[in-house]
Write a protein that holds these residues in place. Sequence first.
Motif, short mmCIF file in Angstrom:
data_model
loop_
_atom_site.label_atom_id
_atom_site.label_comp_id
_atom_site.label_asym_id
_atom_site.label_seq_id
_atom_site.Cartn_x
_atom_site.Cartn_y
_atom_site.Cartn_z
N LEU A 72 47.11 59.37 61.40
CA LEU A 72 47.21 58.48 60.24
C LEU A 72 47.67 59.28 59.04
CD1 LEU A 72 46.63 55.81 58.64
CD2 LEU A 72 44.34 56.74 58.21
N VAL A 73 48.77 58.87 58.42
CA VAL A 73 49.23 59.50 57.18
C VAL A 73 49.18 58.46 56.07
CG1 VAL A 73 50.69 61.18 58.35
CG2 VAL A 73 51.67 59.01 57.64
N ARG A 74 48.79 58.90 54.91
CA ARG A 74 48.65 57.94 53.81
C ARG A 74 50.00 57.39 53.36
NH1 ARG A 74 45.66 58.43 47.90
NH2 ARG A 74 46.23 56.34 47.25
N ASP A 75 50.98 58.29 53.21
CA ASP A 75 52.27 57.90 52.65
C ASP A 75 53.38 58.55 53.46
OD1 ASP A 75 54.50 57.36 51.18
OD2 ASP A 75 53.84 58.37 49.34
N ALA A 76 54.07 57.75 54.27
CA ALA A 76 55.11 58.29 55.15
C ALA A 76 56.28 58.88 54.37
CB ALA A 76 55.61 57.20 56.09
N SER A 77 56.43 58.51 53.09
CA SER A 77 57.53 59.04 52.29
C SER A 77 57.18 60.37 51.63
CB SER A 77 57.94 58.03 51.20
OG SER A 77 56.91 57.90 50.22
N SER A 78 55.92 60.79 51.71
CA SER A 78 55.49 62.05 51.11
C SER A 78 56.09 63.23 51.85
CB SER A 78 53.96 62.14 51.14
OG SER A 78 53.53 63.46 50.92
N MET A 79 56.68 64.15 51.12
CA MET A 79 57.26 65.34 51.75
C MET A 79 56.19 66.21 52.39
SD MET A 79 60.25 66.25 49.00
CE MET A 79 59.32 65.60 47.62
N LEU A 80 54.99 66.23 51.81
CA LEU A 80 53.90 67.01 52.39
C LEU A 80 53.51 66.44 53.74
CD1 LEU A 80 51.72 69.21 52.20
CD2 LEU A 80 50.26 67.49 51.10
N TYR A 81 53.31 65.12 53.80
CA TYR A 81 52.90 64.51 55.06
C TYR A 81 54.02 64.57 56.09
CZ TYR A 81 48.76 62.70 52.66
OH TYR A 81 47.58 62.58 51.98
N THR A 82 55.27 64.47 55.64
CA THR A 82 56.39 64.60 56.56
C THR A 82 56.40 65.99 57.19
OG1 THR A 82 57.75 63.01 55.34
CG2 THR A 82 58.90 64.56 56.77
N ALA A 83 56.16 67.01 56.37
CA ALA A 83 56.13 68.38 56.88
C ALA A 83 54.96 68.57 57.83
CB ALA A 83 56.04 69.36 55.71
N LEU A 84 53.79 68.05 57.49
CA LEU A 84 52.62 68.15 58.36
C LEU A 84 52.88 67.46 59.70
CD1 LEU A 84 49.41 67.58 56.19
CD2 LEU A 84 49.90 69.52 57.68
N HIS A 85 53.49 66.29 59.64
CA HIS A 85 53.78 65.54 60.85
C HIS A 85 54.69 66.33 61.79
CE1 HIS A 85 55.97 62.49 63.29
NE2 HIS A 85 54.76 61.96 63.37
N ALA A 86 55.72 66.95 61.23
CA ALA A 86 56.66 67.72 62.05
C ALA A 86 55.96 68.89 62.73
CB ALA A 86 57.82 68.22 61.19
N VAL A 87 55.10 69.59 61.99
CA VAL A 87 54.38 70.72 62.56
C VAL A 87 53.44 70.25 63.66
CG1 VAL A 87 52.68 72.53 62.09
CG2 VAL A 87 54.54 72.11 60.47
N MET A 88 52.73 69.15 63.41
CA MET A 88 51.76 68.65 64.39
C MET A 88 52.45 68.17 65.67
SD MET A 88 48.94 66.65 62.09
CE MET A 88 48.03 67.50 60.82
N GLU A 89 53.57 67.49 65.52
CA GLU A 89 54.30 67.05 66.71
C GLU A 89 54.73 68.24 67.55
OE1 GLU A 89 57.58 64.39 66.07
OE2 GLU A 89 56.28 62.73 66.66
N GLN A 90 55.22 69.28 66.91
CA GLN A 90 55.65 70.47 67.63
C GLN A 90 54.48 71.13 68.36
OE1 GLN A 90 58.63 71.82 68.26
NE2 GLN A 90 57.62 73.46 69.43
N ARG A 91 53.36 71.31 67.66
CA ARG A 91 52.20 71.95 68.28
C ARG A 91 51.64 71.09 69.41
NH1 ARG A 91 50.27 76.41 70.17
NH2 ARG A 91 47.99 76.65 70.00
N ALA A 92 51.56 69.79 69.19
CA ALA A 92 51.06 68.90 70.25
C ALA A 92 51.94 68.98 71.49
CB ALA A 92 50.98 67.47 69.73
N SER A 93 53.25 69.01 71.29
CA SER A 93 54.18 69.10 72.40
C SER A 93 53.98 70.40 73.18
CB SER A 93 55.62 69.02 71.89
OG SER A 93 56.56 69.16 72.94
N GLU A 94 53.74 71.49 72.46
CA GLU A 94 53.50 72.78 73.11
C GLU A 94 52.27 72.71 74.02
OE1 GLU A 94 53.04 75.55 69.94
OE2 GLU A 94 55.14 75.44 69.29
N LEU A 95 51.31 71.86 73.66
CA LEU A 95 50.06 71.76 74.41
C LEU A 95 50.03 70.56 75.35
CD1 LEU A 95 47.59 72.75 71.55
CD2 LEU A 95 48.52 74.20 73.36
N GLY A 96 51.20 69.90 75.53
CA GLY A 96 51.28 68.80 76.49
C GLY A 96 50.85 67.44 75.97
N TYR A 97 50.87 67.26 74.66
CA TYR A 97 50.47 65.99 74.04
C TYR A 97 51.62 65.40 73.22
CZ TYR A 97 45.50 66.50 75.15
OH TYR A 97 44.30 66.59 75.80
#
Length: 337
Positions: A72-97
Amino acid sequence: MNGARGGQPTILDVAARAGVSKSAVSRVLSGTGRFSDETRERVERAAAELGYVANAMARGLVSGRTHTIGMLVRDASSMLYTALHAVMEQRASELGYRVVTTSGVGRVEDEKSALAALVSMRVDGLVVCSGLLPAADIAEFAPRIATVVAGRPELHPALSSVYCDETDGGERIADAVADAGHDAVVVLTVPLDNAITQHARSSAMSRRLRQRGATAIDIDASFVRPAVDIAADVVDAMRESGATAVMCPTDRLMLDVCDALSKRGVSVPEDVSVTGFDGVFPLANDWIGFTTLQQPVERIGREAIDLVIGRIDDPSCEVEHRSLRGTVLPGRTLLPR
């Protein structure tokens, strides 16, 4: 034809094509149970010929795992949340999620409903990136599903969290302003009910400036206030108190305020120095040159995923609160006095 009704092929279609039972297909595709090499080859060939893709949610009904994490992200247009989302997707993918994301619309009840919707999708864990939703509302989900709060200071005993130390960050960027010789500073302050994070950092800025012997002029930067109105208050404070610097709780607001000041004939940094907070691309780009406090977004995102998967694997593991320090980025928007 894909499937009996011309739609997406099903496990029954694969079984019919391979000439084996539905349970045999399930065992092969899930990699569990006993099956021969011949059966595996027939099932894999049939699945490839039909273009069959196993449904993660359907597999989850059997295995108890979907290998998905709801975010859940508060504001999808926020550059901070966009950056966090990208990092989390990458890490989750590395771990099979995989990460399934939804966003709120600025109201507590909507964000809570969004979390409930993610849970109904049978995600294995939740990562909450919002400075609005109260901890008690998030904690309601923790007994049922692994839950981690990312990007805001959260010390609730039922919720693991990883975040930038907002107080430390606010104090350190305030020190940079005081060290530059500014003794009258406007601080754009955000109310607690607008954003927990921005309230904490802006309060720390004002407090630290006063500890350093400077005058801190607090100006309301509630989310409902347009930048043009905030800039008008800044100009008044410059005229009345001789303020020579403005501290903003985010880089995004800093950009808007700089633009509004320019339209009023105030030059940054020649007439007034300005600082921000967050330090994420593209506003952290050297060409722009903002003086700001950069959050450790890479570490926050990766460690949040590690924490939630750790709790998925072992629901009994202890709650952790990880406070990470940001970095002051010197730039051209802060000049010495």
